[in-house]
Scaffold this active site. Sequence first.
Site, PDB file in Angstrom:
ATOM      1  N   SER A   1      -8.122  -1.292  74.011  1.00 19.68           N
ATOM      2  CA  SER A   1      -8.354  -2.710  74.323  1.00 19.68           C
ATOM      3  C   SER A   1      -8.515  -3.001  75.807  1.00 19.68           C
ATOM      4  O   SER A   1      -8.685  -4.153  76.197  1.00 19.68           O
ATOM      5  CB  SER A   1      -7.196  -3.539  73.774  1.00 19.68           C
ATOM      6  OG  SER A   1      -5.980  -3.050  74.279  1.00 19.68           O
TER       7      SER A   1
ATOM      8  N   THR B   1      -4.715  -7.477  75.814  1.00 17.53           N
ATOM      9  CA  THR B   1      -5.035  -7.410  77.247  1.00 17.53           C
ATOM     10  C   THR B   1      -3.820  -6.884  77.974  1.00 17.53           C
ATOM     11  O   THR B   1      -2.715  -7.061  77.494  1.00 17.53           O
ATOM     12  CB  THR B   1      -5.320  -8.852  77.756  1.00 17.53           C
ATOM     13  OG1 THR B   1      -6.537  -9.274  77.178  1.00 17.53           O
ATOM     14  CG2 THR B   1      -5.406  -8.942  79.251  1.00 17.53           C
TER      15      THR B   1
ATOM     16  N   THR C   1      -9.103  -6.369  80.614  1.00 16.54           N
ATOM     17  CA  THR C   1      -9.308  -6.186  79.176  1.00 16.54           C
ATOM     18  C   THR C   1     -10.736  -5.736  78.865  1.00 16.54           C
ATOM     19  O   THR C   1     -11.648  -5.953  79.666  1.00 16.54           O
ATOM     20  CB  THR C   1      -9.068  -7.535  78.438  1.00 16.54           C
ATOM     21  OG1 THR C   1      -9.096  -7.330  77.036  1.00 16.54           O
ATOM     22  CG2 THR C   1     -10.106  -8.575  78.782  1.00 16.54           C
TER      23      THR C   1
ATOM     24  N   ARG D   1     -20.408 -11.845  75.835  1.00 15.39           N
ATOM     25  CA  ARG D   1     -19.261 -12.734  75.690  1.00 15.39           C
ATOM     26  C   ARG D   1     -18.198 -12.412  76.755  1.00 15.39           C
ATOM     27  O   ARG D   1     -17.868 -11.260  77.008  1.00 15.39           O
ATOM     28  CB  ARG D   1     -18.670 -12.574  74.296  1.00 15.39           C
ATOM     29  CG  ARG D   1     -17.434 -13.446  74.013  1.00 15.39           C
ATOM     30  CD  ARG D   1     -16.153 -12.695  74.247  1.00 15.39           C
ATOM     31  NE  ARG D   1     -14.965 -13.470  73.852  1.00 15.39           N
ATOM     32  CZ  ARG D   1     -13.720 -13.104  74.148  1.00 15.39           C
ATOM     33  NH1 ARG D   1     -13.493 -11.993  74.802  1.00 15.39           N
ATOM     34  NH2 ARG D   1     -12.703 -13.843  73.767  1.00 15.39           N
TER      35      ARG D   1
ATOM     36  N   THR E   1      -2.734 -13.788  76.950  1.00 12.60           N
ATOM     37  CA  THR E   1      -3.279 -12.738  76.099  1.00 12.60           C
ATOM     38  C   THR E   1      -3.573 -13.362  74.738  1.00 12.60           C
ATOM     39  O   THR E   1      -2.933 -14.327  74.343  1.00 12.60           O
ATOM     40  CB  THR E   1      -2.309 -11.542  75.995  1.00 12.60           C
ATOM     41  OG1 THR E   1      -2.897 -10.545  75.159  1.00 12.60           O
ATOM     42  CG2 THR E   1      -0.958 -11.923  75.426  1.00 12.60           C
ATOM     43  N   GLY E   2      -4.565 -12.831  74.066  1.00 13.37           N
ATOM     44  CA  GLY E   2      -4.921 -13.393  72.772  1.00 13.37           C
ATOM     45  C   GLY E   2      -6.344 -13.916  72.765  1.00 13.37           C
ATOM     46  O   GLY E   2      -7.169 -13.492  73.575  1.00 13.37           O
TER      47      GLY E   2
HETATM   48  C1  SD4 Z   1     -10.118 -12.020  75.458  1.00 15.77           C
HETATM   49  N1  SD4 Z   1      -7.872 -12.645  76.023  1.00 15.77           N
HETATM   50  O1  SD4 Z   1     -11.083 -11.355  75.790  1.00 15.77           O
HETATM   51  C2  SD4 Z   1      -8.761 -11.537  75.853  1.00 15.77           C
HETATM   52  C3  SD4 Z   1      -8.299 -10.523  74.874  1.00 15.77           C
HETATM   53  C4  SD4 Z   1      -6.836 -10.387  74.785  1.00 15.77           C
HETATM   54  O2  SD4 Z   1      -4.989  -9.740  73.636  1.00 15.77           O
HETATM   55  O3  SD4 Z   1      -6.087 -10.814  75.549  1.00 15.77           O
HETATM   56  N2  SD4 Z   1      -6.303  -9.816  73.809  1.00 15.77           N
HETATM   57  O4  SD4 Z   1     -10.193 -13.043  74.792  1.00 15.77           O
END
Ligand code: SD4
Length: 337
Positions: free
Chosen positions: A88, A190, A208, A218, A241-242
């Site tokens: 990731s 991330t 990330t 994107r 994160t997310g």
């Molecule tokens: C994203 N926030 O590209 C990042 C991915 C992430 O845990 O944090 N994942 O949207």
Amino acid sequence: MKTRRNFIKLTALGSAAIFTSSCLTSEKKNVTVSKLQKDIKKPIVISTWNHGLEANEASWKILSKGGTALDAVEAGVKITESDPNNTSVGLGGLPDRDGKVTLDACIMDHENNCGAVACLQDIENPISVARKVMEETQHVMLVGEGAKQFALEKGFKETNLLTEKSKEAWEKWKEESKYQPVINSENHDTIGMLALDESGNLSGACTTSGMAYKLHGRVGDSPIIGAGLFVDNEAGAACATGVGEAVIRIAGSSIVVELMRNGMSPNDACKEAVNRIIRKHKDLANMQVGFIALNKFGEADAPELRALMAAGFVLFLVTLLVNFIANIIINRTARKG
Ligand code: SD4
């Protein structure tokens, strides 16, 4: 009022530290938070997810010797970026739906200097490119081909980031996915890292490969200052994160820092930001978002802490979300005692 100046002034007066700030609302409310200098927990570093444990160790080597928070966060997240087994972040990151690994990263220091790269390909350590953008250009963000060209000019090596493991996963995904990108809480992670150094300065880094199998081009929240990361040395630092789209919609990390400035604990500030996302989104299916936050005093509390003791470190596992899928882990590394 500048915190740093206060620190110096108040240290001379009797080692108390104060910071003052005003509310966002029109009804200007002054909030003063004070702390004895000796109660400030520094240095300290916190980071997201399991991979953050190894990253924290690298940062701690710098912080524990009096190094800067900026050097520490860069060195820390680079470990994760260069780990081919991590799918990731950086090398080995899951690609977009066209099979291209595109990386997003940003870094911010205690003087509001910041640098970012987005949709960067073929460069293993985007965080270091982001730092170069911050330190060696007049800009904050470079994207795509331009970011890659800049990296190559600065001596970064071109590397194929698509490992066999990630390629296989992508090929398998293509069979079942009918070539549709998915927003899936399993497919993103991330590394976000925040540190407070011995001098009382905060810095943060976020990096990330973004949401797996995303549309080509994107960009999520992670490289966006104020969304994926925000640092204000007068108040604190936060990182997200997310699902990046949800975080961008509320300018997540800057909100968390602003709430801390107005007197909220890191814990409550993170919760409020998460609640704001909940309020602003009708459909929370497959939504996963979390924040970590560290204030100027080295406090990084969050809900439901489970303490684990490890050699010389205090590590906390944290479950952060309130209503929906939640499993954000915060790793905290600080001096014992
Ligand atoms: C994203 N926030 O590209 C990042 C991915 C992430 O845990 O944090 N994942 O949207």
